[in-house]
Design an enzyme around this catalytic site. Structure first.
Site, PDB file in Angstrom:
ATOM      1  N   LYS A   1       0.973  -1.191  -0.013  1.00 19.26           N
ATOM      2  CA  LYS A   1      -0.121   0.016  -0.014  1.00 19.26           C
ATOM      3  C   LYS A   1       0.939   1.232  -0.047  1.00 19.26           C
ATOM      4  O   LYS A   1       1.934   1.176   0.609  1.00 19.26           O
ATOM      5  CB  LYS A   1      -0.857  -0.152   1.254  1.00 19.26           C
ATOM      6  CG  LYS A   1      -1.638   1.292   1.441  1.00 19.26           C
ATOM      7  CD  LYS A   1      -2.876   1.145   0.481  1.00 19.26           C
ATOM      8  CE  LYS A   1      -3.503   2.482   0.483  1.00 19.26           C
ATOM      9  NZ  LYS A   1      -4.578   2.535  -0.773  1.00 19.26           N
TER      10      LYS A   1
ATOM     11  N   CYS B   1      -0.599  11.941  -6.718  1.00 17.58           N
ATOM     12  CA  CYS B   1      -1.112  12.489  -5.635  1.00 17.58           C
ATOM     13  C   CYS B   1      -1.040  14.119  -5.805  1.00 17.58           C
ATOM     14  O   CYS B   1      -0.318  14.764  -6.557  1.00 17.58           O
ATOM     15  CB  CYS B   1      -0.004  12.272  -4.623  1.00 17.58           C
ATOM     16  SG  CYS B   1       0.613  10.466  -4.321  1.00 17.58           S
TER      17      CYS B   1
ATOM     18  N   GLY C   1      -4.258  -6.041  -9.303  1.00 19.36           N
ATOM     19  CA  GLY C   1      -4.835  -5.212  -8.459  1.00 19.36           C
ATOM     20  C   GLY C   1      -6.414  -5.606  -8.055  1.00 19.36           C
ATOM     21  O   GLY C   1      -6.313  -6.608  -6.983  1.00 19.36           O
TER      22      GLY C   1
HETATM   23  C1  LIG Z   1      -8.926   0.029  -3.681  1.00 18.06           C
HETATM   24  C2  LIG Z   1      -7.815   0.622  -4.590  1.00 18.06           C
HETATM   25  C3  LIG Z   1      -6.850   1.032  -3.660  1.00 18.06           C
HETATM   26  C4  LIG Z   1      -5.355   1.457  -4.473  1.00 18.06           C
HETATM   27  N1  LIG Z   1      -4.658   1.927  -3.681  1.00 18.06           N
HETATM   28  C5  LIG Z   1      -3.198   2.215  -4.307  1.00 18.06           C
HETATM   29  C6  LIG Z   1      -2.257   2.897  -3.656  1.00 18.06           C
HETATM   30  O1  LIG Z   1      -2.165   3.115  -2.811  1.00 18.06           O
HETATM   31  N2  LIG Z   1      -0.945   3.468  -4.416  1.00 18.06           N
HETATM   32  C7  LIG Z   1      -1.111   3.028  -5.859  1.00 18.06           C
HETATM   33  O2  LIG Z   1      -0.116   3.277  -6.407  1.00 18.06           O
HETATM   34  N3  LIG Z   1      -2.106   2.447  -6.225  1.00 18.06           N
HETATM   35  C8  LIG Z   1      -3.128   2.142  -5.809  1.00 18.06           C
HETATM   36  N4  LIG Z   1      -4.281   1.762  -6.524  1.00 18.06           N
HETATM   37  C9  LIG Z   1      -3.969   1.398  -7.919  1.00 18.06           C
HETATM   38  C10 LIG Z   1      -3.674   0.024  -8.288  1.00 18.06           C
HETATM   39  O3  LIG Z   1      -2.340  -0.388  -7.695  1.00 18.06           O
HETATM   40  C11 LIG Z   1      -3.659  -0.225  -9.880  1.00 18.06           C
HETATM   41  O4  LIG Z   1      -2.691   0.408 -10.540  1.00 18.06           O
HETATM   42  C12 LIG Z   1      -5.215  -0.093 -10.360  1.00 18.06           C
HETATM   43  O5  LIG Z   1      -6.082  -0.439  -9.510  1.00 18.06           O
HETATM   44  C13 LIG Z   1      -5.100  -0.687 -11.745  1.00 18.06           C
HETATM   45  O6  LIG Z   1      -5.138  -2.202 -11.696  1.00 18.06           O
HETATM   46  P1  LIG Z   1      -6.325  -3.289 -11.538  1.00 18.06           P
HETATM   47  O7  LIG Z   1      -7.222  -2.905 -12.544  1.00 18.06           O
HETATM   48  O8  LIG Z   1      -5.760  -4.438 -11.679  1.00 18.06           O
HETATM   49  O9  LIG Z   1      -7.137  -3.162 -10.199  1.00 18.06           O
HETATM   50  C14 LIG Z   1      -5.374   1.253  -5.839  1.00 18.06           C
HETATM   51  C15 LIG Z   1      -6.462   0.531  -6.584  1.00 18.06           C
HETATM   52  C16 LIG Z   1      -7.562   0.312  -5.804  1.00 18.06           C
HETATM   53  C17 LIG Z   1      -8.720  -0.458  -6.564  1.00 18.06           C
END
Ligand SMILES: Cc1cc2nc3c(=O)[nH]c(=O)nc-3n(C[C@H](O)[C@H](O)[C@H](O)COP(=O)(O)O)c2cc1C
Ligand SMILES: Cc1cc2nc3c(=O)[nH]c(=O)nc-3n(C[C@H](O)[C@H](O)[C@H](O)COP(=O)(O)OP(=O)(O)OC[C@H]3O[C@@H](n4cnc5c(N)ncnc54)[C@H](O)[C@@H]3O)c2cc1C
Ligand SMILES: Cc1cc2nc3c(=O)[nH]c(=O)nc-3n(C[C@H](O)[C@H](O)[C@H](O)COP(=O)(O)OP(=O)(O)OC[C@H]3O[C@@H](n4cnc5c(N)ncnc54)[C@H](O)[C@@H]3O)c2cc1C
Ligand SMILES: Cc1cc2nc3c(=O)[nH]c(=O)nc-3n(C[C@H](O)[C@H](O)[C@H](O)COP(=O)(O)O)c2cc1C
Ligand code: FES
Ligand code: FES
Lengths: 254, 314, 314, 254
Positions: free
Chosen positions: C45, C130, C265
């Site tokens: 995270k 951010c 993710g």
């Molecule tokens: C609930 C949630 C929390 C996330 N928190 C972060 C985070 O803290 N830092 C970050 O770089 N990406 C964060 N992401 C982005 C994911 O790491 C990823 O880049 C994005 O969800 C796309 O991939 P996916 O479609 O497989 O989920 C978050 C995504 C989700 C859904």
């Protein structure tokens, strides 16, 4: 062209992974011609795939329309899981039917796999016109074979588990030794088979009409998503959904 | 009686739902199924100066809750449109918006000029998601000065409704909306498709002949809503909201986000009368909520500033 | 035996599938269900200098084939991470990548410096999506010079693997990838979530407390693939492909598009061991296709230039 | 916590739009405690909604776990359409159970609508501990009422079609005239009802434990998507899935 909320009348498994589903729609039944297709919607309520799924009209008996399909993915799985009495949203009949008015006396039907789907309906129309029919059906193996409601069948299987051991165009080549009276080929199946069939028809100088398959988004000419390469000068593509799915083998480049 | 119609630059739209460009042909393909006079309006397939064959197959890929397309603007060209399609459209008793595509600013102008004298076209929507041949094929739509120039050049050629259709494939769509507002556009359409791609792992090839294509459908609705919200907050001209709309409630969401009206695209492929259903759904929503004019809902989103400004960490 | 591992800046990843930041906590939440040593790696995270409570509810909205989130980077802060989580992570026998988030360039540096001396962290992934407090909350990630500056400043602080995680919410992501490559980044992660929004028509309110959030899941897979393809074509450093990956075949598609490895993710939320399944699926695909090293597939997409360059009309 | 591929043992309609579904899982059955929940996956093959759907463990009988749910959308429709013998992927038991070790002698169970779900299981646990139980069940009307496997029930309906005409917290207020021996309230239902119940418990100075509902993406602490406002200083939120779904009414701000 109608968009109808119909009831499923029967769902049968007719071969491995293959379903025959019939629904009741007087309007679509009456308007359908062999070679046309219907576009079936997956109910929104279950958030299945977005787009409709196209299927050839396989048989028409009075008010009933039957489609015949393989379960190959989520759309066909969901449609195949419908039960007698369930609702189904169907758009059809769509596309250009096979031409039956040109001058031919013997119909040579050639189907590969589920390419068989449009031919029960075609067979019954040809019978009414008292046209002789020969049918060549190719399949991967006996277990996948579907061949009901056809006439004068010869079977080919890739694994030799039934009939001729080899592909259906080879079988056709061997079977058609002697010349026939005003023949015309009707073909449907996987693209490589249709390519071989076109080449065969050209060589033998037999007119040949094909029913093509390919991705469609709408099925009714709205999206321009279903081009088929045309031969000749003029425009470069035909639309499979409105100008097909039936084409003369000489009109298209597969 | 609740009011569903609205007027823009002298054009009255019967309701707030149009069919989107490229998803309803020229209006005559599905006349068996769709009663065009119940549509708010028809936006035509993009028209170019000459007919275009479009891209080779494969042009369509279904994706999760969406679809990619790479049609390549297959269209009959402006001449054939005026000759063969416009007479039919004139009879349809709905607003007709001609969508224009081109590969140079001059071509945009010439297509519009060709239509300008003809009766039956109520306005123009300009598709700027086209490759600019002068810039080596880079899209006009991602270049603010190109989009401004197109607007400026077209604005002097017509007093009719001029809508610029924006691409979502930019960092700040609000800046594009502002730019075209500054050049005199009467409205913006938000959005065209998102650049996407699909690959067939088995053959190791792209599924679309052009490698990338445009993503549309319900999958993009949350993205489209955010783009509409950004655009509507940036300008005071009306916004046509587009992207994944299937139901009256979807359309209401776009109105709340700031759209004056919506366009229905991909949903037409599933159900050719989708736009009529959307319009009816909006009407029902309005009735159920004691609305007198659906216009009351435009931009009526209630945002709690105390939390909304907190953060945009992702 | 097919090779599934790969090495980057001295770090060996057992396979090409990592769990994505923010979707697997700090690795210890689901140890009952997931055998961490079968993961290619864990990206933590996002860690900030101080603990963050995160955004008020509602933080999650399911959409068609996707989800919006607005977590607001709720995290325990770098101190508690080093103290409480790192000891557990060290035992997990997988590569650990610490993801860092901050609201100023200095904060990025301080978080990295705090971790740099500790054992058990194999690399850093920098979340640039951010808000930059100095720029009134505009995201670092959409500003090329800000992203470059972050990379430059961090590069001098560490010799370890430094990955910059790019936002897709920009016009040309390739330019961002190039910029960070120029500043010495070892790799880029492509992509973070897309800006999206959901509205509750009944209450006329945004569903998320922060109005907009980030869209993830299968809905965005086609968009993510296009971003990976663009990034991989722009740079020669490795790309971690992210976005909607659920299956081995999905992951192979990302490799073909140019990703060296992938991150999973949202799929973890549905099936906590999703990343292991993806890795197994890739392995099976490789075996079935006579691949000796999955690295052979990286960027191996076969593109037919004759059609692909034709056009990008939309 | 287990992720199990289980078989559906029974699916019954128990009230309008309400399904009781049980599946067999010795591991989940043995590990479950009242107040915990399971997270049910919609099979990928049908492309339903992406995320799992959480449901309270409603009953445990030997190896069987029963959930009780309303069909309110696509997820519950698809899960409710599963048949005996179908497979289901279930993750559980999840969350913190009701605390049964604190010092109370009378359990006052208060349920609104499908908030009833966790209470048959709680009731059977309390019976084993020989704790007195009074149950108050609220429902929109008699047709939606579910109240099997509970003890000493009093019913309230919004439309008066059964029992007390009004809401369940009003009913509770009227019923609890006399002071009880070491009472504790257990509540589950819609948020407005839980708010009223919290206020009531505070006023009457009765300890009160609530089972909350809200959106969840993962149910296991991975996503941080399920915050609940906490009272007091310290950290601002608890996670509903791992620190709840049961909370003391004094711990949370609804
Ligand atoms: C609930 C949630 C929390 C996330 N928190 C972060 C985070 O803290 N830092 C970050 O770089 N990406 C964060 N992401 C982005 C994911 O790491 C990823 O880049 C994005 O969800 C796309 O991939 P996916 O479609 O497989 O989920 C978050 C995504 C989700 C859904
Ligand atoms: C005019 C027409 C008539 C058809 N008639 C029949 C028929 O009578 N019986 C029958 O079994 N099938 C027929 N098809 C094919 C049928 O539409 C597809 O099998 C079906 O859409 C697959 O849906 P799915 O969701 O189950 O699988 P998906 O997951 O969508 O696809 C599974 C596989 O099928 C391929 N596929 C998907 N859509 C099509 C399509 N439209 N055409 C060809 N391949 C496709 C995919 O590329 C994939 O490899 C016809 C197609 C067309 C265009
Ligand atoms: C810990 C927990 C335990 C639960 N136990 C039960 C139970 O035992 N029986 C039961 O019937 N329901 C229970 N729920 C609610 C249940 O999970 C939702 O009804 C279900 O997810 C709806 O899915 P859907 O796809 O059918 O509807 P959707 O279309 O997803 O939603 C339909 C409506 O339900 C709301 N909703 C969706 N998800 C939730 C949710 N997680 N919580 C509350 N409202 C939601 C939506 O906002 C919408 O208004 C529980 C929820 C949680 C968090
Ligand atoms: C097959 C297809 C063809 C399209 N053709 C055009 C076009 O010619 N001109 C244009 O401006 N937009 C075109 N679009 C974009 C749509 O008008 C619309 O902006 C987009 O699809 C998003 O809306 P939707 O999600 O409702 O489809 C096309 C979209 C699709 C799916
Ligand atoms: S499938 Fe849409 S035009 Fe043919
Ligand atoms: S639902 Fe994911 S952390 Fe609670």
């Amino acid at each position: 062209m109608f968009e109808q909320n119909v009831r499923v009348v029967s769902v049968r498994s007719v071969a491995e992974n293959t379903i025959a589903l019939s629904f009741s729609s007087p309007l679509i039944a009456r308007a359908s011609r062999p070679g046309q297709f219907v576009n079936v919607r997956i109910p929104d309520s279950i958030q299945g795939p977005l787009l409709r799924r196209p299927f050839s009209v396989s048989r028409v008996t009075r008010d009933r329309v039957e489609i015949l399909f393989n379960i190959v993915g989520p759309g066909t799985a969901l449609i195949g899981a419908r039960k007698r009495g369930d609702a189904l949203d169907v758009l059809g009949p769509l596309g250009r039917p096979f031409k039956l008015d040109d001058d031919f006396r013997t119909a040579i039907i050639v189907a590969g796999g589920l390419g068989i789907a449009p031919f029960p309906f075609l067979t019954s129309a040809l019978r009414k016109k008292k046209i002789d029919i020969m049918t060549f059906v190719g399949s991967r193996s006996a277990r996948q074979l579907v061949s009901a409601n056809l006439e004068h069948k010869k079977i080919a299987t890739d694994d030799g588990s039934r009939g001729f051991h080899g592909n259906v165009v080879e079988l056709l080549g061997r079977a058609l030794r002697r010349r026939m009276l005003k023949p015309k080929i009707f073909g449907c199946g996987p693209t490589p088979m249709l390519r071989a069939l076109s080449a065969f028809a050209l060589k033998e100088d037999i007119p040949c009409e094909l029913s093509l398959e390919g991705e469609m988004a709408c099925g009714v000419g709205l999206c321009q998503g279903c081009p088929v390469h045309r031969t000749g000068d003029g425009k470069r593509y035909s639309l499979m959904c409105t100008e097909g799915p039936t084409f003369l083998s000489t009109e298209v480049i597969l | 009686m609740m009011r569903t119609s609205f007027t823009l630059k002298g054009v009255t739209f019967k309701n707030r739902v149009l069919v989107a460009s490229g998803t309803f042909g020229y209006g005559d393909e599905v006349s068996d199924l769709v009663d065009a006079k119940r549509l708010g309006g028809i936006v035509t397939k993009s028209l170019s100066l000459k007919p275009r064959d479009g891209n080779p197959p494969r042009r369509i890929v279904e994706t999760d809750a969406g679809m990619l397309n790479s049609i390549g603007l297959a269209n009959i060209g402006v001449e054939a449109f005026v000759r063969d399609k416009l007479p039919l459209l004139r009879k349809m008793k709905t607003a007709v918006v001609a969508n224009i595509a081109a590969s140079s600013v001059d071509e945009y102008c010439r297509v519009l000029e060709r239509i300008e004298g003809e009766e039956g076209v109520h306005g123009y929507e300009i598709n700027v998601s086209c490759p600019n041949v002068k810039e080596g094929g880079l899209s006009f739509g991602t270049n603010r000065s190109a989009v401004s120039e197109i607007t400026r050049r077209l604005r002097v050629l017509t007093g009719k409704l001029l809508i610029i259709k924006l691409t979502p494939n930019v960092t700040h769509i609000g800046e594009f909306a502002k730019a075209v507002e500054g050049e005199g556009a009467d409205a913006v359409s938000v959005i065209n498709t998102f650049v996407g791609m699909a690959i067939d792992a088995q053959s190791r090839k792209p599924k679309l002949s052009t490698v990338t294509g445009g993503l549309s459908g319900p999958a993009i609705k949350p993205l489209a809503l955010a783009k509409v919200y950004e655009s509507a907050n940036a300008v005071s001209i009306p916004v046509f909201g587009i992207g994944g709309i299937r139901s009256g409630e979807d359309a209401i969401e776009f109105l709340l986000a700031g759209a004056t009206a919506v366009q229905v695209g991909t949903a037409n492929f599933v159900h050719p009368a989708a736009a009529i259903d959307v319009a009816e759904g909006m009407e029902k929503f309005g009735r159920d909520h004691g609305v007198k004019d659906l216009g009351e809902l435009v931009g009526a989103l209630e945002v709690d500033r105390s939390t909304s400004v907190i953060d945009s960490w992702q």
